[in-house]
Scaffold this active site. Structure first.
Site, short mmCIF file in Angstrom:
data_model
loop_
_atom_site.label_atom_id
_atom_site.label_comp_id
_atom_site.label_asym_id
_atom_site.label_seq_id
_atom_site.Cartn_x
_atom_site.Cartn_y
_atom_site.Cartn_z
N GLU A 428 5.34 11.87 47.02
CA GLU A 428 4.34 11.61 45.99
C GLU A 428 3.51 12.87 45.76
O GLU A 428 3.06 13.51 46.70
CB GLU A 428 3.44 10.44 46.43
CG GLU A 428 2.16 10.27 45.64
CD GLU A 428 2.37 9.65 44.26
OE1 GLU A 428 3.52 9.60 43.80
OE2 GLU A 428 1.39 9.22 43.65
N ASP A 501 1.17 10.29 51.88
CA ASP A 501 -0.04 10.54 52.65
C ASP A 501 -0.46 9.31 53.44
O ASP A 501 -0.12 8.19 53.09
CB ASP A 501 -1.20 10.91 51.71
CG ASP A 501 -0.99 12.29 51.11
OD1 ASP A 501 -0.28 13.10 51.73
OD2 ASP A 501 -1.54 12.54 50.02
N ASP A 503 -3.12 7.68 53.45
CA ASP A 503 -4.33 7.10 52.86
C ASP A 503 -3.95 5.94 51.95
O ASP A 503 -2.79 5.52 51.92
CB ASP A 503 -5.12 8.17 52.10
CG ASP A 503 -4.32 8.74 50.94
OD1 ASP A 503 -3.22 8.21 50.65
OD2 ASP A 503 -4.78 9.71 50.32
N ASP A 505 -3.67 5.63 48.70
CA ASP A 505 -2.68 5.94 47.68
C ASP A 505 -1.28 6.02 48.28
O ASP A 505 -0.31 5.56 47.70
CB ASP A 505 -3.01 7.26 46.97
CG ASP A 505 -4.24 7.11 46.08
OD1 ASP A 505 -4.58 5.96 45.74
OD2 ASP A 505 -4.86 8.14 45.75
#
Ligand code: 0RA
Length: 643
Positions: A428, A501, A503, A505
């Site tokens: 991503e 990641d 996190d 997202d």
């Protein structure tokens, strides 16, 4: 007499051997010693109580996680028999707890046990893997108790009081020298017991977490059984038939119970169970169900002239669009196959389920023409959409045949064409994609950066998926099609690795991709080709010292300790917390996340994908209530993820 002595000893030795073997090779009995295996211990004990409920003698099971991670399971069944075994001079109850596979010997032909538990290993295995265990039985007017340490009897069964009630209570502390962790997760147990309560109509199961100052408690009891189960699964969806279709055949060689409810969604959600075990990989019962469903709906549509003579038959995929179904069968000697041993192999079950569904479902449709009509209308529009998707696909194929390559523009492919050694990283974000392209080994590693709008897979049919700029590149890169066209032999990469990641997202993109693979490329997951990359969370550095990467908080703590032992104090070290993949330069990304020698890859299993699918349905569905509930319940995780 001589002979008796000899036999007695031999048997005793075998008992010890058995339990010793369980402690030596716990994985063979409970799958693993991870958190998964730990929870398995609880299931084994609860399964015994559920068997007693299935036999018709137990109505309630209470599970408590006590302080210190002691588990207590109490039922109100008949109580495990306390009489003394003539040969071993040991009580029946003690035999069950100390002898491998003794459980099944009780009840004889009474049909008491249909092999519960994932491996049906039972009480003695839990006992062997416990630091201590204590069993209290109420029956025959008395209270009886026995105690064990690491599987060995430290107090034989003795009467400790009077009682007019009956039941069995087991308390145990898992052995910390065997399990990686003793920290039970309330939600995992809660989910499992909710499922068990659905599967055993009318049985009440309570689960309490008494480790915290304010205990949490859930109580499950469903008079509707599987009907309640599909209503629960569909709680955030719009239904086609208000009342789930319910068919049951209790008698017969293989008892079958099925509930079906159609929704306006495009996905297919069929859960299957054998002896209360979730058969994630399906098998012969699912096969029989699908075949019957296809036949009954086609026959009905022909008979009512909904399908005209010139029309071709509806396909199974069309008939299953929007279906939510739960199938539960009881099989005396189940054979489990497949990658995770969760696929039913008994061939006789196909025909049994098939004829049972044929009969009862066609009766149901005759008696409920409005429901039949609503479902068939949906099947027919699914069929039209499939036809449209096929045309769209052909158009894409024809177009791309002219363009010489069918690969997506942003894919940085590898030079090898041997799928067995090739891997594709789905990344991503453009900056992380750039680092990955520079850092990779281009011989066997391809990089596919993702961009574009997130698609709601829940609300899309195949034609939309092909047209989606986020998913289409994934389909083209993997190269094996989607849905019923998916052909695993055509995959271009043996490993499809999602790199995102740590996190919110990142979690979002992971959930989207897993859901997509689960729904449209399921064999890829079943075959073990999908992986999650694990980028480090921290870097510890110091001049003159090699950088140290840590993947979890525990890792970091361990690294600090190890370095302290080498005389490097914490305050001499520079700690960098990685917020995203984009913060790493190509070389770092290679060292930490892409180099096969040093990286950590997590293989995605079917149940992970199923979990992602459930989360996705919840987050993307129409109903706001469950979504808010989910976000509230998981707010703490979101906080942790998004520092
Ligand atoms: C075999 C026979 C009988 C009870 C049980 C097993 C039994 C086992 C467990 C394990 C957990 N809870 C249980 N409750 C009952 C009863 C035989 C009889 O009373 O005639």
């Amino acid at each position: 007499m001589e002979k008796f002595e000899h036999e007695y000893n031999a048997e005793q030795i075998q008992v010890l051997d058995g339990l010793e073997h369980v402690r030596k090779r716990p994985g063979m009995y409970i799958g693993s010693v991870s958190i998964r295996g730990l929870h398995h211990l609880v299931y084994e004990i609860v399964d015994n109580s559920v068997d007693e409920a299935l036999a018709g003698y137990c109505t309630e099971i209470n599970v408590t996680i006590e302080p210190g991670n002691v588990i207590c399971v109490k039922d109100n069944g008949r109580g495990i028999p306390v009489d003394i075994h003539a040969k071993t001079k040991i009580s029946a109850a003690e035999t069950v707890y100390t002898q491998l596979n003794a459980g099944g010997k009780f009840g004889g032909d009474s049909g008491y046990k249909v092999s519960g538990g994932l491996h049906g290993v039972g009480a003695s295995v839990v006992n062997a893997l416990s630091d201590w265990a204590e069993v209290t039985i109420e029956r025959d007017g008395g209270i009886f108790q026995m105690k064990f340490e690491r599987g060995k009897t430290v107090q034989s069964l003795q009467r400790i009081g009077d009682s007019k009630k009956t039941g069995t209570q087991v308390r145990f502390l898992a052995d910390s020298t065997i399990f990686e962790t003793l920290q039970y997760e309330f939600e995992i147990l809660e989910n499992r017991f909710r499922e068990m309560a659905f599967l055993t109509k009318g049985l009440k199961i309570t689960i309490e977490d008494a480790r915290e100052e304010t205990p949490r408690k859930s109580e499950f009891c469903f008079e509707g059984g599987l009907k309640s189960f599909v209503e629960y699964l569909n709680k955030s969806k719009e239904k086609l038939n208000k009342e789930p279709i319910y068919v049951e055949k209790k008698d017969g060689e293989v008892p079958v119970e099925i509930a079906i409810q159609y929704t306006t969604a495009y996905s297919e959600n069929i859960y299957t169970f054998v002896n209360n075990i979730n058969t994630i990989e399906g098998g012969t019962h699912l096969e029989g169900f699908k075949r019957a469903l296809t036949k009954v709906f086609n026959d009905y549509a022909r008979e009512k002239n909904i399908l005209k003579e010139k029309d071709s038959n509806l396909l199974g995929d069309d008939i299953r669009e929007g279906i939510t179904a739960v199938i539960s069968v009881k099989v005396r000697e189940p054979q489990f196959e497949g990658q995770t041993k969760t696929k039913l192999g008994n061939s006789e079950v196909t025909g049994i389920v098939l004829s049972m569904v044929n009969e009862s479902l066609s009766t149901f449709l005759e008696e409920n023409p409005n429901v039949a009509k609503a479902i068939l209308e949906k099947c027919i529009s699914a069929s039209r959409a499939r036809e449209a998707a096929r045309k769209a696909r052909e158009l894409v194929r024809r177009k791309s045949a002219l363009e010489t390559t069918t690969l997506p523009g942003k894919l940085a492919d590898c030079s090898s064409k041997n799928p067995e050694e090739c891997e594709v990283y789905i990344v991503e974000g453009d900056s992380a994609g750039g680092s990955a392209k520079q850092g990779r080994d281009r011989k066997f590693q391809a990089i596919l950066p993702l961009w574009g709008k997130m698609l709601n897979v829940e609300k899309a049919r195949a034609d939309k998926i092909y047209g989606n700029d986020k998913l289409n590149p994934v389909i083209l890169a993997v190269g094996a099609g989607i849905g019923s066209d998916f052909d695993i032999t055509k995959i271009r990469y043996g490993k499809v690795i999602i790199m995102a990641d740590a996190d919110v997202d990142g979690a979002h993109i992971r959930t989207l991709l897993l859901t997509f693979f689960f729904r449209y490329m399921r064999p890829l997951i079943e075959n073990g080709n999908v992986y999650l990359a694990q980028p480090p969370l921290y870097k510890l550095s110091k001049k003159g010292m090699e950088d140290k990467y840590c993947y979890t908080d525990e890792d970091l703590e361990k690294a600090y300790k190890e370095l302290e032992e080498k005389g490097i104090a914490r305050d001499q070290l520079n700690l960098q917390r990685y917020k995203g993949l984009g913060e790493m330069n190509p070389e770092q990304l290679w060292d930490t996340t892409m180099n096969p020698e040093t990286r950590i890859l997590v293989k995605v299993r079917m149940d992970d994908a199923m979990q992602a699918d459930e989360t996705f349905t919840l987050l993307m569905g129409d109903d706001v209530g469950p979504r808010r509930e989910f976000i509230e319940q998981n707010a703490k995780y979101v906080k942790n993820l998004d520092i």
